[in-house]
Design a protein around this motif. Structure first.
Motif, mmCIF file in Angstrom:
data_model
loop_
_atom_site.group_PDB
_atom_site.id
_atom_site.type_symbol
_atom_site.label_atom_id
_atom_site.label_comp_id
_atom_site.label_asym_id
_atom_site.label_seq_id
_atom_site.Cartn_x
_atom_site.Cartn_y
_atom_site.Cartn_z
ATOM 1 N N CYS A 1 4.982 21.470 13.873
ATOM 2 C CA CYS A 1 5.684 20.204 13.371
ATOM 3 C C CYS A 1 7.256 20.384 13.140
ATOM 4 O O CYS A 1 8.002 19.433 13.214
ATOM 5 C CB CYS A 1 4.980 19.911 11.949
ATOM 6 S SG CYS A 1 3.302 19.183 11.965
ATOM 7 N N CYS B 1 7.920 11.976 11.476
ATOM 8 C CA CYS B 1 6.820 12.144 11.114
ATOM 9 C C CYS B 1 5.710 11.048 11.274
ATOM 10 O O CYS B 1 4.571 11.513 11.521
ATOM 11 C CB CYS B 1 6.897 12.156 9.377
ATOM 12 S SG CYS B 1 7.784 13.320 8.791
ATOM 13 N N ILE C 1 2.936 11.789 14.091
ATOM 14 C CA ILE C 1 1.846 13.097 13.924
ATOM 15 C C ILE C 1 0.741 12.649 12.964
ATOM 16 O O ILE C 1 0.893 12.003 11.882
ATOM 17 C CB ILE C 1 2.562 14.177 13.241
ATOM 18 C CG1 ILE C 1 3.741 14.460 14.271
ATOM 19 C CG2 ILE C 1 1.807 15.326 13.113
ATOM 20 C CD1 ILE C 1 4.941 15.726 13.636
ATOM 21 N N THR D 1 2.960 14.460 3.716
ATOM 22 C CA THR D 1 1.546 13.952 4.221
ATOM 23 C C THR D 1 1.130 12.696 3.183
ATOM 24 O O THR D 1 0.931 13.002 2.189
ATOM 25 C CB THR D 1 0.684 15.274 4.171
ATOM 26 O OG1 THR D 1 0.716 15.688 2.960
ATOM 27 C CG2 THR D 1 1.360 16.409 5.003
ATOM 28 N N HIS E 1 5.413 9.145 7.678
ATOM 29 C CA HIS E 1 4.853 10.391 7.071
ATOM 30 C C HIS E 1 3.915 10.775 7.950
ATOM 31 O O HIS E 1 3.419 10.291 9.070
ATOM 32 C CB HIS E 1 4.132 9.994 5.673
ATOM 33 C CG HIS E 1 3.262 9.084 5.749
ATOM 34 N ND1 HIS E 1 3.303 7.731 5.514
ATOM 35 C CD2 HIS E 1 1.887 9.203 6.201
ATOM 36 C CE1 HIS E 1 2.314 7.122 5.760
ATOM 37 N NE2 HIS E 1 1.104 7.632 6.059
ATOM 38 N N ILE E 2 3.440 12.225 7.930
ATOM 39 C CA ILE E 2 2.182 12.696 8.572
ATOM 40 C C ILE E 2 1.061 12.335 8.237
ATOM 41 O O ILE E 2 0.761 12.519 6.729
ATOM 42 C CB ILE E 2 2.616 14.272 8.600
ATOM 43 C CG1 ILE E 2 3.846 14.710 9.229
ATOM 44 C CG2 ILE E 2 1.307 14.945 9.278
ATOM 45 C CD1 ILE E 2 4.116 16.225 9.279
#
Length: 650
Positions: free
Chosen positions: A536, A546, A549, A588, A598-599
């Motif tokens: 990442c 982000c 992913i 996350t 965001h992931i």
């Protein structure tokens, strides 16, 4: 994104990216980037198109000269079209960049560009607009073709005197194509006029394009409808389709009376004597117009548009377009079996738009039902319907206004809360004389449980259509998906009828789109966490964000185990690895806010129906061993460009 002609070149700025195009005396063009992220964005576009994409630009003032990365572009000085070539200073992705000049065709015209549109098409391994035009709207060398033939046959058999009327109107024209539609207004995302029998667009040599509207009887608003439809068609041909020739669409309203006495009258455009430069003088000009028509009929707004700040339009495949072109009045119920990545959710959204325009519905009269909350939220944010999960559908009784239902990911439904199919049928068939639409999308390969789904028996799922062209995944991921699907077909769970898996023999795969797929076994969980964290970091340093992913686990319990480990590892990153600004953005969250920066960290089941560019799968396993390959397929097919499956040794 904004494009500015300034000081011998073009400046582009938008979506967090900045670039400049400069023209040299040798016919070479240099594309300069302020940020490496811009170059990665262009690379990534290869993997986002279903059958092509288009970026739309508008003009602005003021820009600073960029520096740093540069790439050469070849130009065709006669046509003004651009072809990308490889940067002089190649990065680690140089192998992917070698083929850009073959993979992209740009339709930018420096001399006769339309005012708002700058279409660019990706054609790598996918149906291009020329292919689609030749397939859907071919121009015969001598005679005048009626298309679609099946629709013309339906219309002429349903309406006595229509064939005589049409043949009489087009008799003077010898070469070209007459394109029928139940409503060209609906095709252009406008409301249908119920008094209209059909519309027909004539594209023929040595003539202006003509839009015919055939009415059942005289209507004072008929000419307004025809003129408005023609005006919108002309606008979209230029601003969306990128047509650069001079263009006027003539209008003509025809009335077919019950006694087969026909009348006609022409619109106000017939009073204007247009110069011959507006006429389509040869096959090449007709095909150019029809290729622009392909773009406006087959395009849909990509989810990528919300991520990068400019409009990206993917093109439907011919198969998807054929399903969307069905007569909703005759296809009230339909089961659509689609392979992973074949565009089921896209077609579900498009059909709801068509339902709204065809029947004059409000969005609260159309219901979308799916199994998981994140997909429900994604569709709800499109504001084209009311969206609920299956559980809500079964527990709620407030569906009095609902007339039409579209069900997605139906293979993952369960019957434990009641017979959802029976309830959906009852709602859509409340009006006996005019039942509503019930379309059900499913893929047995991606079944995520071993219980009864509540679907009718496979033999009773009729009428039935298939989506067999897989367009989501990059080549290496597609190969992995094929292998897993073979495993599912050989070892099907007990709740899946084996005959429904034979669709795999008909699968078509979009090849040559670059990507990456890796499956690796680790001894300890800590090693997996370190690997994901480092990868990442690398991706974020090299232009990805982000929101590209997703990290997927087998179930919610695994998410709770891995989430603190991953967040702890992320916090250990040093400022030398990522900038402080980027560091603050790395977080996350679950898939509920799929468009957030965001992931995503969530379970495979909750991510069903969604996708991201880069997907990490942590130790996939199934509580029911019989569906292990189905779960693995659900995981692998979520990745567009890069897939990493990390297994534990046990």
């Amino acid at each position: 994104m904004r494009l500015l002609n300034q000081k011998g070149g073009y400046n582009a700025d938008g979506g967090g990216m900045q670039a400049r195009i400069e023209f040299g005396q040798t016919g070479r063009v240099v594309l300069l980037f302020r940020e490496i992220e811009t170059w990665h964005f262009l690379q990534g576009l290869l993997c986002f198109s279903a059958a092509g994409f288009r970026a739309s630009f508008s003009f602005c003032e003021g820009y600073h000269r960029p520096s740093s990365k540069a790439a050469d572009i070849e130009t065709d000085q006669d046509s003004g079209s651009f072809l990308f070539t490889t940067p002089s200073q190649e990065s680690s992705n140089s192998q992917d960049l070698q083929g850009l000049c073959q993979d992209f065709e740009s339709q930018l015209s420096l001399s006769s560009r339309p005012p708002l549109s700058r279409p660019v098409y990706s054609k790598k391994g996918l149906e291009h607009k020329e292919d689609l035009q030749q397939l859907l709207f071919p121009v015969a060398s001598e005679d005048l073709q009626y298309t679609p033939k099946s629709l013309w046959k339906e219309l002429s058999s349903e309406h006595e005197g229509l064939e005589e009327l049409i043949n009489k109107e087009v008799h003077p024209f010898s070469q070209g194509i007459l394109i029928f539609s139940r409503s060209w207004a609906v095709d252009l995302n406008l409301p249908k006029k119920q008094e209209v029998i059909c519309d027909a667009l004539l594209v023929t040599q040595n003539s202006l394009p003509i839009l015919y509207t055939i009415l059942r009887e005289q209507d004072v608003h008929g000419q307004f409808y025809c003129t408005r439809t023609a005006f919108n068609l002309k606008q979209k041909l230029v601003n969306m389709g990128g047509y650069t020739g001079k263009l006027c669409v003539m209008t003509k309203v025809l009335i077919l009376s019950p006694k087969s006495n026909v009348e006609s009258f022409e619109g106000s455009t017939a009073l204007i004597d247009y110069p011959e430069s507006y006429y389509l003088t040869d096959t090449q000009q007709m095909e150019a117009l029809l290729q622009s028509l392909v773009i406006i009929l087959l395009s849909f707004r990509s989810f990528l548009s919300d991520e990068v700040g400019c409009e990206i339009l993917n093109l439907l495949t011919a198969q998807q377009y054929e399903i969307l072109s069905k007569n909703l009045h005759k296809t009230r119920e339909l089961f659509i079996h689609g392979l992973p990545g074949s565009g089921k959710t896209v077609i579900a959204m498009k059909i709801m738009e068509k339902i709204k325009n065809t029947f004059g519905c409000e969005k609260n009269e159309i219901l979308y039902v799916c199994e998981n909350q994140p997909l429900r939220d994604l569709i709800s944010n499109k504001k084209i319907c009311r969206a609920v999960t299956r559980k809500t559908f079964m527990s709620d009784t407030d569906f009095g206004k609902i007339q039409h239902i579209v069900i997605d990911e139906a293979q993952n439904f369960r019957s434990e809360d009641g017979d959802w199919y029976k309830k959906a049928k009852a709602i859509t068939q409340r009006c006996r004389g005019c039942p509503g639409i019930l379309w059900i999308f499913l893929d047995y390969f991606q079944t995520s449980h071993g219980r009864r789904s509540g679907l009718p028996r496979f033999s009773d799922q009729y009428p039935r259509e298939k989506l067999i062209r897989v367009v989501r995944n990059a080549e290496e991921i597609a190969k992995c998906v094929q292998k897993i699907m073979q495993k599912v077909r050989i070892y099907p769970p007990h709740n899946i009828p084996s005959e429904c898996l034979e669709i795999l023999h008909e699968a078509e795969w979009s090849q040559d789109v670059p990507g990456y797929c890796k499956i690796k076994v680790y001894c300890q969980l800590e090693q997996i966490v370190v690997r994901i964290t480092k990868k990442c970091q690398f991706l974020l340093r090299n232009g990805y964000s982000c929101k590209d992913i997703a990290v997927l686990c087998s179930n919610a319990d695994d998410v709770n185990i891995y989430k603190p480990e991953l967040e702890r590892a992320m916090r250990k990153r040093t400022h030398s690895q990522l900038s402080e600004e980027s560091d603050l953005l790395v977080r996350t969250e679950n898939a509920s806010d799929i468009m957030g920066n965001h992931i995503v960290l969530d379970s495979v089941r909750r991510f069903s129906g969604l996708e991201r560019n880069i997907v990490f799968g942590i130790n996939p396993r199934a509580a029911e061993p019989a569906i292990f390959y189905n779960l693995l397929l659900c995981l692998a097919s979520r990745a567009r460009k890069q897939l990493y499956i990390l297994m534990l040794n046990n």
